[in-house]
Design a protein around this motif. Structure first.
Motif, PDB file in Angstrom:
ATOM      1  N   GLY A 280       0.796  -1.219   0.000  1.00 33.94           N
ATOM      2  CA  GLY A 280       0.000   0.000   0.000  1.00 33.94           C
ATOM      3  C   GLY A 280       0.829   1.270   0.000  1.00 33.94           C
ATOM      4  O   GLY A 280       0.294   2.359   0.205  1.00 33.94           O
ATOM      5  N   GLY A 281       2.152   1.174  -0.215  1.00 36.73           N
ATOM      6  CA  GLY A 281       3.023   2.333  -0.111  1.00 36.73           C
ATOM      7  C   GLY A 281       2.895   3.296  -1.278  1.00 36.73           C
ATOM      8  O   GLY A 281       2.904   2.878  -2.437  1.00 36.73           O
ATOM      9  N   THR A 282       2.759   4.578  -0.966  1.00 31.33           N
ATOM     10  CA  THR A 282       2.794   5.647  -1.965  1.00 31.33           C
ATOM     11  C   THR A 282       3.639   6.781  -1.420  1.00 31.33           C
ATOM     12  O   THR A 282       3.787   6.941  -0.201  1.00 31.33           O
ATOM     13  N   VAL A 283       4.212   7.584  -2.308  1.00 28.95           N
ATOM     14  CA  VAL A 283       4.989   8.750  -1.885  1.00 28.95           C
ATOM     15  C   VAL A 283       4.102   9.644  -1.024  1.00 28.95           C
ATOM     16  O   VAL A 283       2.990  10.002  -1.411  1.00 28.95           O
ATOM     17  N   THR A 286       1.718   5.765   3.474  1.00 29.77           N
ATOM     18  CA  THR A 286       2.226   4.738   4.386  1.00 29.77           C
ATOM     19  C   THR A 286       2.182   3.380   3.709  1.00 29.77           C
ATOM     20  O   THR A 286       1.421   3.167   2.758  1.00 29.77           O
ATOM     21  N   ALA A 287       3.007   2.465   4.217  1.00 31.94           N
ATOM     22  CA  ALA A 287       2.979   1.068   3.805  1.00 31.94           C
ATOM     23  C   ALA A 287       2.842   0.227   5.066  1.00 31.94           C
ATOM     24  O   ALA A 287       3.418   0.564   6.109  1.00 31.94           O
ATOM     25  N   ALA A 319      20.894   5.661  -4.201  1.00 30.55           N
ATOM     26  CA  ALA A 319      21.382   6.692  -3.284  1.00 30.55           C
ATOM     27  C   ALA A 319      20.267   7.275  -2.429  1.00 30.55           C
ATOM     28  O   ALA A 319      20.521   8.116  -1.563  1.00 30.55           O
ATOM     29  N   ASN A 320      19.034   6.858  -2.642  1.00 29.56           N
ATOM     30  CA  ASN A 320      17.897   7.403  -1.906  1.00 29.56           C
ATOM     31  C   ASN A 320      17.640   6.574  -0.648  1.00 29.56           C
ATOM     32  O   ASN A 320      17.827   5.346  -0.652  1.00 29.56           O
ATOM     33  N   THR A 321      17.206   7.232   0.422  1.00 32.98           N
ATOM     34  CA  THR A 321      16.977   6.534   1.690  1.00 32.98           C
ATOM     35  C   THR A 321      15.665   6.970   2.339  1.00 32.98           C
ATOM     36  O   THR A 321      15.166   8.079   2.096  1.00 32.98           O
ATOM     37  N   ILE A 322      15.124   6.061   3.152  1.00 35.03           N
ATOM     38  CA  ILE A 322      14.040   6.366   4.082  1.00 35.03           C
ATOM     39  C   ILE A 322      14.557   5.973   5.455  1.00 35.03           C
ATOM     40  O   ILE A 322      14.987   4.827   5.656  1.00 35.03           O
ATOM     41  N   ALA A 323      14.554   6.889   6.394  1.00 35.22           N
ATOM     42  CA  ALA A 323      15.160   6.653   7.707  1.00 35.22           C
ATOM     43  C   ALA A 323      14.495   5.471   8.416  1.00 35.22           C
ATOM     44  O   ALA A 323      13.279   5.261   8.314  1.00 35.22           O
ATOM     45  N   ASN A 324      15.309   4.709   9.139  1.00 37.84           N
ATOM     46  CA  ASN A 324      14.769   3.565   9.879  1.00 37.84           C
ATOM     47  C   ASN A 324      13.712   3.977  10.898  1.00 37.84           C
ATOM     48  O   ASN A 324      12.809   3.209  11.229  1.00 37.84           O
ATOM     49  N   SER A 325      13.803   5.204  11.402  1.00 33.43           N
ATOM     50  CA  SER A 325      12.834   5.676  12.390  1.00 33.43           C
ATOM     51  C   SER A 325      11.443   5.889  11.792  1.00 33.43           C
ATOM     52  O   SER A 325      10.471   6.075  12.527  1.00 33.43           O
ATOM     53  N   THR A 377       6.071   5.095   7.387  1.00 32.37           N
ATOM     54  CA  THR A 377       5.688   6.421   6.897  1.00 32.37           C
ATOM     55  C   THR A 377       6.656   6.812   5.787  1.00 32.37           C
ATOM     56  O   THR A 377       7.877   6.875   6.003  1.00 32.37           O
ATOM     57  N   ILE A 378       6.140   7.070   4.605  1.00 32.83           N
ATOM     58  CA  ILE A 378       6.974   7.353   3.434  1.00 32.83           C
ATOM     59  C   ILE A 378       7.029   8.864   3.212  1.00 32.83           C
ATOM     60  O   ILE A 378       5.982   9.515   3.060  1.00 32.83           O
ATOM     61  N   PRO A 379       8.230   9.472   3.204  1.00 31.73           N
ATOM     62  CA  PRO A 379       8.338  10.927   2.996  1.00 31.73           C
ATOM     63  C   PRO A 379       7.755  11.341   1.653  1.00 31.73           C
ATOM     64  O   PRO A 379       7.659  10.544   0.709  1.00 31.73           O
TER      65      PRO A 379
END
Length: 396
Positions: A280-283, A286-287, A319-325, A377-379
């Motif tokens: 269900g993840g979208t920019v 949330t997923a 090179a793109n990241t989503i923080a573990n938090s 939570t996806i930025p």
């Protein structure tokens, strides 16, 4: 698209380690799970009380799903009927939620409810994504014209033995267990040490077992009550009663010492299913998904306690990241077998090492399962694509 969460488990210096890759994928919504309890202002009432209760309170909605919140009632899994006017105006993912119903149970469902289990739920909504796949929920039981939250009542069990000790082998001995409150129904298991002598049904607060099979020796007799309805009454056990049986007149006895060499058992960590996904993840959205069930076995015989913790890397895509938090988990835990007890860790983000489940010293023996609901939570400023991270679970 099928995305994988690969896992391996091993034992290092008495600690078990599980490494797993988490992959964000876009897919169908997961089956509704519990986001937590709905705390009611009262624990019982009638189906015609208007309103059914004064208020219902939950923790805050998941991030991004705070536009609206709704209080509803229905059979487990739905469909649900409204108990209140839906809350609007947003902000319900910032603070705990309180909703005040404005109608009775029977009014909400359009008639008298059938006996059995019903759920009171609070649903959370996003302005763009609609209703969150999961919900806050609390179970209630309906009997006749009343409902109640199933809170089990404490019981006590005592044991009387007749005739008094000592007795000769072959004498009929009557064990009488008294269970309080007398309204509790169920069975009592009578025990000699750890061995069962048999069971008897509780009637009028008492259960009785007569036996002539007690062996020669001094041992402990006890009684353990198991309720017929675990939602209404809690189990209980009597204290130990020392009892002596002597050899019959003219009998000849000879002692034989029996020695058992008991080796330590397993201390292990096993993942039930090596495949999982966050869907269900979208920019900017949330997923959600679930951590595969993890089985912890502690048969070492030391009963020293253990902790199962998790450490997550950042999600990456090139090179793109989503923080573990940005990933949060809501742990769950249950005992499969054994004498110990397991406690689920607190709901938290995975920006640091967190506890999935644990067992305290003195109560850690047995086999247990631990899991967690996952929410990422996806930025709103990351490119779309497949982001992956490695979660390491450590049992020590």
């Amino acid at each position: 698209m099928n995305k994988r969460l690969l896992a391996r488990a091993g034992a290092l210096l008495g600690a078990a380690v599980l490494s797993a890759g988490l992959v964000v994928a876009v897919g169908a919504p997961a089956q509704a799970a519990s986001l937590g309890d709905v705390t009611l202002s009262q624990t019982s009432g009638t189906v015609t009380d208007t309103p059914i209760f004064a208020s219902a309170t939950t923790a805050k909605c998941p991030t991004g799903y705070g536009e609206n919140a709704n209080l509803r009632i229905g059979r487990p899994g739905g469909p649900y009927s409204n108990l209140a006017v839906a809350l609007g105006g947003g902000g319900y993912d910032q603070n705990p939620i309180t909703i005040n119903p404005n109608r009775s149970f029977s009014t909400a469902i359009g008639g008298a409810p059938a006996a059995g289990e019903w759920w009171i739920v609070v649903e959370c909504y996003s302005l763009t994504e609609g209703r969150h796949v999961d919900e806050f929920r609390t179970s209630i039981q309906v009997t006749g014209n009343t409902w109640r939250v199933p809170v089990a009542e404490d019981t006590t069990t005592s044991l009387a033995v007749s005739p008094a000790s000592p007795v000769s082998q072959g004498t009929e001995v009557t064990l009488t267990a008294t269970v309080s409150p007398a309204t509790a129904t169920g069975t009592v298991e009578f025990r000699r040490g750890a061995s069962s002598l048999g069971t008897a049904t509780v009637s009028g607060g008492k259960a009785v077992l007569a036996t002539t099979a007690l062996p020669v020796g001094t041992f402990s007799l006890s009684a353990a009550f198991t309720p017929a309805d675990a939602t209404a009454y809690k189990p209980s056990a009597s204290g130990a009663t020392s009892f002596q049986v002597t050899a019959a007149a003219g009998a000849i006895t000879a002692p034989v010492e029996i020695i058992a060499d008991v080796a330590p058992g397993a201390f292990s960590l096993v993942v039930a299913n090596p495949t999982a996904s966050l869907t269900g993840g979208t920019v900017g959205g949330t997923a959600a998904g679930k951590l595969p069930a993890v089985t912890v076995t502690d048969l070492r015989g030391t009963n020293v306690g253990w902790d199962l913790t998790g450490q997550l890397e950042d999600f990456t895509l090139g090179a793109n990241t989503i923080a573990n938090s940005n990933l949060t988990w809501t742990p769950s835990a249950a005992k499969t077998s054994g004498s110990g007890a397991v406690t689920a860790g607190a709901a938290a983000d995975l920006g640091d090492t967190r506890t999935l489940c644990s067992a305290n010293s003195g109560a850690s023996a047995g086999v247990f399962t631990c899991g967690a609901d996952l929410n990422l939570t996806i930025p709103d400023n990351v490119p779309p694509g497949e982001y992956s991270a490695t979660l390491t679970l450590t049992l020590a």
